[in-house]
Design a protein around this motif. Structure first.
Motif, mmCIF file in Angstrom:
data_model
loop_
_atom_site.group_PDB
_atom_site.id
_atom_site.type_symbol
_atom_site.label_atom_id
_atom_site.label_comp_id
_atom_site.label_asym_id
_atom_site.label_seq_id
_atom_site.Cartn_x
_atom_site.Cartn_y
_atom_site.Cartn_z
ATOM 1 N N ARG A 78 0.864 -1.188 0.000
ATOM 2 C CA ARG A 78 0.000 0.000 0.000
ATOM 3 C C ARG A 78 0.897 1.234 0.000
ATOM 4 O O ARG A 78 2.119 1.120 0.152
ATOM 5 C CB ARG A 78 -0.905 0.033 1.244
ATOM 6 N N SER A 79 0.252 2.383 -0.184
ATOM 7 C CA SER A 79 1.010 3.623 -0.186
ATOM 8 C C SER A 79 1.508 3.923 1.236
ATOM 9 O O SER A 79 0.717 3.907 2.178
ATOM 10 C CB SER A 79 0.094 4.747 -0.683
ATOM 11 N N PRO A 80 2.796 4.174 1.429
ATOM 12 C CA PRO A 80 3.297 4.420 2.794
ATOM 13 C C PRO A 80 2.872 5.776 3.335
ATOM 14 O O PRO A 80 2.621 6.706 2.569
ATOM 15 C CB PRO A 80 4.818 4.378 2.608
ATOM 16 N N THR A 81 2.815 5.880 4.656
ATOM 17 C CA THR A 81 2.506 7.172 5.271
ATOM 18 C C THR A 81 3.792 7.996 5.333
ATOM 19 O O THR A 81 4.896 7.466 5.156
ATOM 20 C CB THR A 81 1.963 6.994 6.699
ATOM 21 N N VAL A 82 3.619 9.267 5.631
ATOM 22 C CA VAL A 82 4.785 10.153 5.734
ATOM 23 C C VAL A 82 5.710 9.667 6.847
ATOM 24 O O VAL A 82 6.943 9.666 6.711
ATOM 25 C CB VAL A 82 4.330 11.611 5.993
ATOM 26 N N LEU A 121 -2.656 9.426 6.566
ATOM 27 C CA LEU A 121 -3.003 9.177 5.163
ATOM 28 C C LEU A 121 -1.750 8.645 4.479
ATOM 29 O O LEU A 121 -0.635 9.086 4.784
ATOM 30 C CB LEU A 121 -3.422 10.471 4.469
ATOM 31 N N GLY A 122 -1.919 7.722 3.540
ATOM 32 C CA GLY A 122 -0.785 7.240 2.770
ATOM 33 C C GLY A 122 -0.285 8.339 1.840
ATOM 34 O O GLY A 122 -0.987 9.330 1.595
ATOM 35 N N PHE A 123 0.927 8.146 1.321
ATOM 36 C CA PHE A 123 1.509 9.159 0.434
ATOM 37 C C PHE A 123 0.571 9.505 -0.718
ATOM 38 O O PHE A 123 0.357 10.660 -1.048
ATOM 39 C CB PHE A 123 2.857 8.650 -0.108
ATOM 40 N N GLU A 124 0.009 8.472 -1.324
ATOM 41 C CA GLU A 124 -0.853 8.707 -2.490
ATOM 42 C C GLU A 124 -2.142 9.419 -2.088
ATOM 43 O O GLU A 124 -2.626 10.303 -2.799
ATOM 44 C CB GLU A 124 -1.163 7.381 -3.192
ATOM 45 N N GLU A 125 -2.690 9.042 -0.913
ATOM 46 C CA GLU A 125 -3.918 9.698 -0.446
ATOM 47 C C GLU A 125 -3.642 11.166 -0.109
ATOM 48 O O GLU A 125 -4.452 12.053 -0.397
ATOM 49 C CB GLU A 125 -4.459 8.965 0.794
ATOM 50 N N MET A 126 -2.489 11.398 0.504
ATOM 51 C CA MET A 126 -2.094 12.781 0.819
ATOM 52 C C MET A 126 -1.945 13.591 -0.467
ATOM 53 O O MET A 126 -2.420 14.722 -0.567
ATOM 54 C CB MET A 126 -0.769 12.769 1.573
ATOM 55 N N ASP A 127 -1.313 12.979 -1.453
ATOM 56 C CA ASP A 127 -1.098 13.653 -2.729
ATOM 57 C C ASP A 127 -2.442 13.981 -3.385
ATOM 58 O O ASP A 127 -2.633 15.054 -3.949
ATOM 59 C CB ASP A 127 -0.266 12.724 -3.625
ATOM 60 N N LYS A 169 -15.221 17.975 -11.988
ATOM 61 C CA LYS A 169 -15.999 16.969 -11.260
ATOM 62 C C LYS A 169 -15.321 15.597 -11.384
ATOM 63 O O LYS A 169 -15.190 14.855 -10.412
ATOM 64 C CB LYS A 169 -17.413 16.924 -11.856
ATOM 65 N N GLY A 170 -14.865 15.295 -12.606
ATOM 66 C CA GLY A 170 -14.184 14.024 -12.834
ATOM 67 C C GLY A 170 -12.891 13.923 -12.039
ATOM 68 O O GLY A 170 -12.543 12.862 -11.520
ATOM 69 N N VAL A 171 -12.198 15.053 -11.926
ATOM 70 C CA VAL A 171 -10.948 15.074 -11.162
ATOM 71 C C VAL A 171 -11.251 14.790 -9.690
ATOM 72 O O VAL A 171 -10.619 13.942 -9.052
ATOM 73 C CB VAL A 171 -10.242 16.444 -11.328
ATOM 74 N N LEU A 172 -12.266 15.470 -9.132
ATOM 75 C CA LEU A 172 -12.595 15.264 -7.715
ATOM 76 C C LEU A 172 -13.158 13.868 -7.473
ATOM 77 O O LEU A 172 -12.909 13.261 -6.432
ATOM 78 C CB LEU A 172 -13.601 16.322 -7.247
ATOM 79 N N ASP A 173 -13.929 13.340 -8.446
ATOM 80 C CA ASP A 173 -14.464 11.975 -8.308
ATOM 81 C C ASP A 173 -13.331 10.989 -8.021
ATOM 82 O O ASP A 173 -13.482 10.036 -7.266
ATOM 83 C CB ASP A 173 -15.166 11.535 -9.602
ATOM 84 N N THR A 174 -12.188 11.246 -8.667
ATOM 85 C CA THR A 174 -11.051 10.337 -8.516
ATOM 86 C C THR A 174 -10.258 10.631 -7.253
ATOM 87 O O THR A 174 -9.801 9.708 -6.571
ATOM 88 C CB THR A 174 -10.109 10.473 -9.738
ATOM 89 N N LEU A 175 -10.087 11.898 -6.948
ATOM 90 C CA LEU A 175 -9.135 12.261 -5.894
ATOM 91 C C LEU A 175 -9.680 12.163 -4.472
ATOM 92 O O LEU A 175 -8.902 11.923 -3.545
ATOM 93 C CB LEU A 175 -8.629 13.696 -6.120
ATOM 94 N N LEU A 192 -10.732 9.666 3.011
ATOM 95 C CA LEU A 192 -10.662 8.619 4.024
ATOM 96 C C LEU A 192 -9.285 7.952 4.020
ATOM 97 O O LEU A 192 -8.627 7.872 2.972
ATOM 98 C CB LEU A 192 -11.729 7.558 3.764
ATOM 99 N N VAL A 193 -8.890 7.462 5.172
ATOM 100 C CA VAL A 193 -7.624 6.741 5.282
ATOM 101 C C VAL A 193 -7.831 5.302 4.774
ATOM 102 O O VAL A 193 -8.785 4.635 5.181
ATOM 103 C CB VAL A 193 -7.136 6.690 6.741
#
Lengths: 238, 126
Positions: free
Chosen positions: A118-122, B32-38, B96-102, B123-124
């Motif tokens: 999974r994506s790692p946390t900071v 949050l994971g790196f990708e979720e944070m991004d 809208k499409g961008v936010l749907d994904t992010l 969400l985490v």
């Protein structure tokens, strides 16, 4: 072997000879690009810039020269990389430690993603890179700032987009609203790789990690390209 | 336990990096994971860019275990809110499409005094 391929390219216009020459000398480009790693720019990007220098050297090589292609190409490849750094350099003075941390980040994130599934946390990235979460965030920001700056490009730069046609007499607010609804016209002006990545992310809904695997880049590089493409499209419409 | 952080920032490009750093710091606090944070940073950047007609925007972060909710506003014009409520456009990449994904959810809130806000939730490990 090189001389025969160069002869076929320059005397017979054999394009496959150019491709073979590029393939034969890509290890040289990679080796030269690695010398410039750790300066806040992704190694993949530096290699791409170096490959442009290699192509120029192949096309400019004169068969009568008494030097090898590798000898002839080296200063051209290095010159191309140096010009890249000069043209797209850091806008602000960034501490070397942060630049180095930014450069190590990409491999670190990919390593952790693979290990954790999974994506790692900071916090996990910081632990992996023997750093602090704050330093990781700063180093990430340093990379983002660098990439955003590079978007501005010079006149005639390859990333420069054609200006949009005038919006005419349309109501300004309506036009802005419509622009928000559809970034499509600007998308068509993006480089093919960035268009593909946007499609994978926003149409197919693939996570960055999967896109990175598909296109052979690091997750961090994919993240930067997505951000860069969206900014470019927005600027194009502005 | 829920925590709240409120930030009012100019929309000038120079402050984009400051906002991004703060969003990064907040994302790190809720793991949050790196990708979720991004994703969250990018979503907020996009909304900031689209709200460029006004001078500043307030971001109200509501942090709970497993999620971050951000309320952005007040919006001085309806265009941005309208764009989020418009249906998909075939073959086009829409905001809208961008936010749907992010982000995991988003919506437009209208306060009693008529002021408009955009709410996004990440969400985490969704």
């Amino acid at each position: 072997m090189d001389r025969e391929l160069l002869r076929r390219l320059h005397e017979e216009g054999d394009a496959t000879a150019r491709e073979r020459l590029v393939a034969r000398h890509l290890p040289l480009v990679r080796s030269l690009a690695r010398r410039y790693a750790g300066r806040g720019e992704a190694l993949e990007d530096i290699e791409q810039v170096g490959a442009i220098g290699l192509l120029k050297a192949i096309d400019r090589f004169e068969l009568g020269r008494g030097v090898s292609l590798a000898t002839f190409a080296t200063p051209t490849v290095v010159g191309e990389i140096k010009r890249h750094f000069r043209d797209k350099g850091w806008a602000i003075r960034v501490p070397r430690a942060l630049q180095e941390l930014n450069a190590r980040m990409s491999a670190g994130i990919d390593r952790l993603t693979s290990r954790l599934g999974r994506s790692p946390t900071v916090a996990e990235i910081a632990l992996e890179l023997k750093s602090t979460p704050e330093e990781v965030l700063e180093a990430l920001e340093v990379g983002t700032a660098y990439t955003t700056l590079s978007l501005s490009g010079g006149p005639g730069g390859e990333e420069e987009a054609d200006p949009l046609e005038s919006l005419g007499e349309e109501d300004e607010e309506f036009a802005r609203s419509e622009d928000r609804a559809a970034l499509a016209p600007a998308m068509s002006r993006l480089p093919a790789r960035e268009r593909d990545i946007l499609r994978m992310r926003f149409e197919e809904g693939l996570p960055q990690t999967q896109i990175a695997e598909r296109v052979g880049l690091s997750q961090m590089h994919v993240s930067r390209l997505i951000r860069k493409a969206l900014v470019a499209m927005r600027d194009d419409l502005a | 336990m829920s925590e709240r952080i409120e930030l009012t920032a100019p929309l000038d490009g120079d402050f984009g990096a400051v906002v991004r750093l703060i969003v990064g710091g907040i994302s790190a606090r809720v793991d949050l994971g790196f990708e979720e944070m991004d994703d969250l940073q990018l979503a907020i950047e996009r909304l900031h860019a689209e709200a460029g007609g006004q001078e500043r925007l307030t971001l109200d972060f509501d942090l709970s275990p497993g999620r971050v909710r951000v309320r952005l506003g007040p919006l001085l014009e309806r265009g941005l809110a309208d764009a989020l409520q418009r249906g998909p456009v075939a073959g086009a990449l829409t905001l809208k499409g961008v936010l749907d994904t992010l982000v995991d959810s988003y919506g437009v809130e209208e306060a009693a005094d008529g002021r408009l806000f955009i709410r996004i939730v990440k969400l985490v490990n969704a």
